[in-house]
Motif scaffolding. Structure first.
Motif, mmCIF file in Angstrom:
data_model
loop_
_atom_site.group_PDB
_atom_site.id
_atom_site.type_symbol
_atom_site.label_atom_id
_atom_site.label_comp_id
_atom_site.label_asym_id
_atom_site.label_seq_id
_atom_site.Cartn_x
_atom_site.Cartn_y
_atom_site.Cartn_z
ATOM 1 N N GLU A 135 0.825 -1.205 0.000
ATOM 2 C CA GLU A 135 0.000 0.000 0.000
ATOM 3 C C GLU A 135 0.861 1.257 0.000
ATOM 4 O OE1 GLU A 135 -2.525 -0.502 3.348
ATOM 5 O OE2 GLU A 135 -3.866 -1.915 2.339
ATOM 6 N N ASP A 136 1.987 1.234 0.709
ATOM 7 C CA ASP A 136 2.900 2.384 0.690
ATOM 8 C C ASP A 136 3.470 2.603 -0.712
ATOM 9 O OD1 ASP A 136 2.495 2.817 3.373
ATOM 10 O OD2 ASP A 136 4.283 1.722 4.013
ATOM 11 N N LEU A 137 3.843 1.507 -1.375
ATOM 12 C CA LEU A 137 4.386 1.631 -2.726
ATOM 13 C C LEU A 137 3.332 2.157 -3.702
ATOM 14 C CD1 LEU A 137 6.490 -1.661 -3.001
ATOM 15 C CD2 LEU A 137 7.340 0.660 -2.651
ATOM 16 N N ILE A 138 2.087 1.705 -3.553
ATOM 17 C CA ILE A 138 1.014 2.193 -4.430
ATOM 18 C C ILE A 138 0.791 3.687 -4.215
ATOM 19 C CG2 ILE A 138 -1.468 2.067 -4.847
ATOM 20 C CD1 ILE A 138 -1.291 -0.932 -4.417
ATOM 21 N N ALA A 139 0.820 4.125 -2.947
ATOM 22 C CA ALA A 139 0.657 5.553 -2.674
ATOM 23 C C ALA A 139 1.813 6.364 -3.270
ATOM 24 C CB ALA A 139 0.568 5.784 -1.167
ATOM 25 N N GLU A 140 3.023 5.813 -3.187
ATOM 26 C CA GLU A 140 4.175 6.499 -3.773
ATOM 27 C C GLU A 140 4.047 6.574 -5.292
ATOM 28 O OE1 GLU A 140 9.064 6.032 -3.906
ATOM 29 O OE2 GLU A 140 7.860 4.800 -2.542
ATOM 30 N N ARG A 141 3.595 5.479 -5.907
ATOM 31 C CA ARG A 141 3.411 5.491 -7.365
ATOM 32 C C ARG A 141 2.316 6.474 -7.776
ATOM 33 N NH1 ARG A 141 1.614 -0.003 -10.190
ATOM 34 N NH2 ARG A 141 -0.302 0.551 -9.102
ATOM 35 N N THR A 142 1.259 6.573 -6.986
ATOM 36 C CA THR A 142 0.181 7.519 -7.308
ATOM 37 C C THR A 142 0.701 8.952 -7.310
ATOM 38 O OG1 THR A 142 -1.484 6.031 -6.363
ATOM 39 C CG2 THR A 142 -2.073 8.349 -6.583
ATOM 40 N N ARG A 143 1.525 9.284 -6.307
ATOM 41 C CA ARG A 143 2.110 10.633 -6.272
ATOM 42 C C ARG A 143 2.999 10.871 -7.486
ATOM 43 N NH1 ARG A 143 2.516 9.232 -0.729
ATOM 44 N NH2 ARG A 143 4.675 8.569 -1.029
ATOM 45 N N ALA A 144 3.773 9.862 -7.860
ATOM 46 C CA ALA A 144 4.656 10.009 -9.022
ATOM 47 C C ALA A 144 3.845 10.156 -10.308
ATOM 48 C CB ALA A 144 5.593 8.798 -9.107
ATOM 49 N N VAL A 145 2.779 9.389 -10.443
ATOM 50 C CA VAL A 145 1.941 9.475 -11.639
ATOM 51 C C VAL A 145 1.309 10.862 -11.744
ATOM 52 C CG1 VAL A 145 -0.234 8.656 -12.638
ATOM 53 C CG2 VAL A 145 1.486 7.014 -11.866
ATOM 54 N N ASN A 146 0.881 11.429 -10.626
ATOM 55 C CA ASN A 146 0.289 12.779 -10.658
ATOM 56 C C ASN A 146 1.316 13.811 -11.126
ATOM 57 O OD1 ASN A 146 -2.177 11.833 -9.768
ATOM 58 N ND2 ASN A 146 -1.735 12.206 -7.614
ATOM 59 N N ARG A 147 2.545 13.700 -10.628
ATOM 60 C CA ARG A 147 3.597 14.633 -11.093
ATOM 61 C C ARG A 147 3.875 14.421 -12.579
ATOM 62 N NH1 ARG A 147 6.096 12.891 -6.325
ATOM 63 N NH2 ARG A 147 7.652 11.735 -7.532
#
Length: 340
Positions: A135-147
């Motif tokens: 779940e932490d990795l998914i949240a990190e990927r979501t932030r990266a995708v938004n950027r």
């Protein structure tokens, strides 16, 4: 008998010993290494052989202490944090300090029967670590995708990848290929973020495969429930943290927030949604319920009967979740027996 209440922190633990009447006897503060725990154990041994340790249920702070005490053959009960407020309110002391908190833990353990006993962590704890890390990795990927989307928009306003498409390696590879024709700082940053998203996706997929394999071995009966896939089963097992600590299916329902709360007086009997309990468990049960309401005929029949009886859609779904809580509890009990 004496009860030893522990207020645990990252750097120190504070212990307060009370007698069978709840009177405070002595207090001690120690650090959190195994050497300090041995010193704490010797100190406690000098105040009575018949003792029980009461530790607030925050295992990220108390795991090493519990491990050392259990290895020494001590008995430990875990005190839910929600019991602490009532114990503090009933005390004659004011303010908040480590000794006051430890005293509240000890008195709560003395007052309440049937508290869960601590035991050494099993594979369910490893499964929860994997689920939390995913779940932490998914949240990190979501932030990266938004950027990444903002950079792509700056490079070309018409460049707008479909929603929820940047978690697949093939789409990320196409973005990298197109970025090779662009130059400048924005393009370079976009390429770096795309590489990061691809790396995160590969790591997430690897962890998901490991979670699925572990879940299939640990909770086959839980996965057999319609609508409960391996990832949801892993979430339920990790958040339950040992089904044997619940006396019945009703206590488990209270813990996961599916037990409705009575809100009536006089002649009209009614209940409302409970917003207490473990919300992660509640969310997992909600996913199963919504899936069954769409695809599982017995669940569809139940919701139809409740609606015909006057319930709204959400009320009917809450009834289904309460039934599912019992089914999940029984499945966890079955898996526990099979594992043992």
């Amino acid at each position: 008998m004496v009860v030893i209440g522990i207020d645990a922190h990252k750097r120190t633990h504070t212990a307060v010993i009370i007698d069978g009447n709840g009177r405070k006897l002595v207090t001690k503060t120690c650090e959190t290494t195994s050497k300090d725990h041995l010193s704490l154990l010797r100190w406690a041994a000098g105040h009575g052989e018949n003792r029980v340790w009461a530790i607030e249920d925050c295992r990220n702070m108390t795991r090493r202490l519990e491990h050392d005490l259990l290895a020494a053959g001590e008995r430990i009960v875990r005190v839910p944090p929600k019991l602490m407020a009532h114990a503090r309110d009933a005390a004659r002391t004011y303010g908040k300090s480590d000794p006051i908190e430890a005293l509240a833990v000890a008195r709560a353990a003395l007052r309440e029967d049937g508290l869960p006993t601590a035991h050494l962590d099993g594979p369910d704890r490893d499964l929860r670590r994997l689920v939390d890390h995913r779940e932490d990795l998914i949240a990190e990927r979501t932030r990266a995708v938004n950027r990444l989307r903002w950079h792509l928009h700056e490079l070309d306003p018409e460049w707008d990848p479909p929603a929820r498409s940047l978690d697949r390696a093939s789409n990320l590879d196409r973005i990298l290929h197109r970025l090779t024709d662009s130059s400048g700082t924005v393009a370079r940053l976009a390429a770096a973020i795309t590489q990061r998203c691809r790396s995160l996706t590969e790591e997430i997929n690897t962890i998901e495969a490991e979670i699925r394999n572990l879940a299939e071995k640990l909770v086959p009966a839980l996965i057999a429930i319609p609508g409960c896939a391996a990832l949801t089963a892993a979430k339920i097992l990790g958040e339950t943290a040992g089904v044997t600590r619940f006396r019945s299916a009703a206590t488990y329902a209270r813990h996961n927030g599916t037990a409705p709360l009575p809100v009536w007086s006089s002649n009209r009997t009614r209940h409302r949604l409970s917003r207490t309990g473990n919300r992660q468990l509640n969310a997992a049960l909600h996913r199963i319920a919504t899936t069954q309401a769409r695809c599982h005929q017995p669940a569809k029949d139940l919701i139809a009967r409740r609606k015909n009886s006057g319930d709204g859609g959400l009320e009917a779904l809450r009834v289904l979740k309460r039934r599912l809580s019992d089914v999940v509890y029984q499945a966890l009990r079955t898996d526990y027996v099979l594992e043992a």
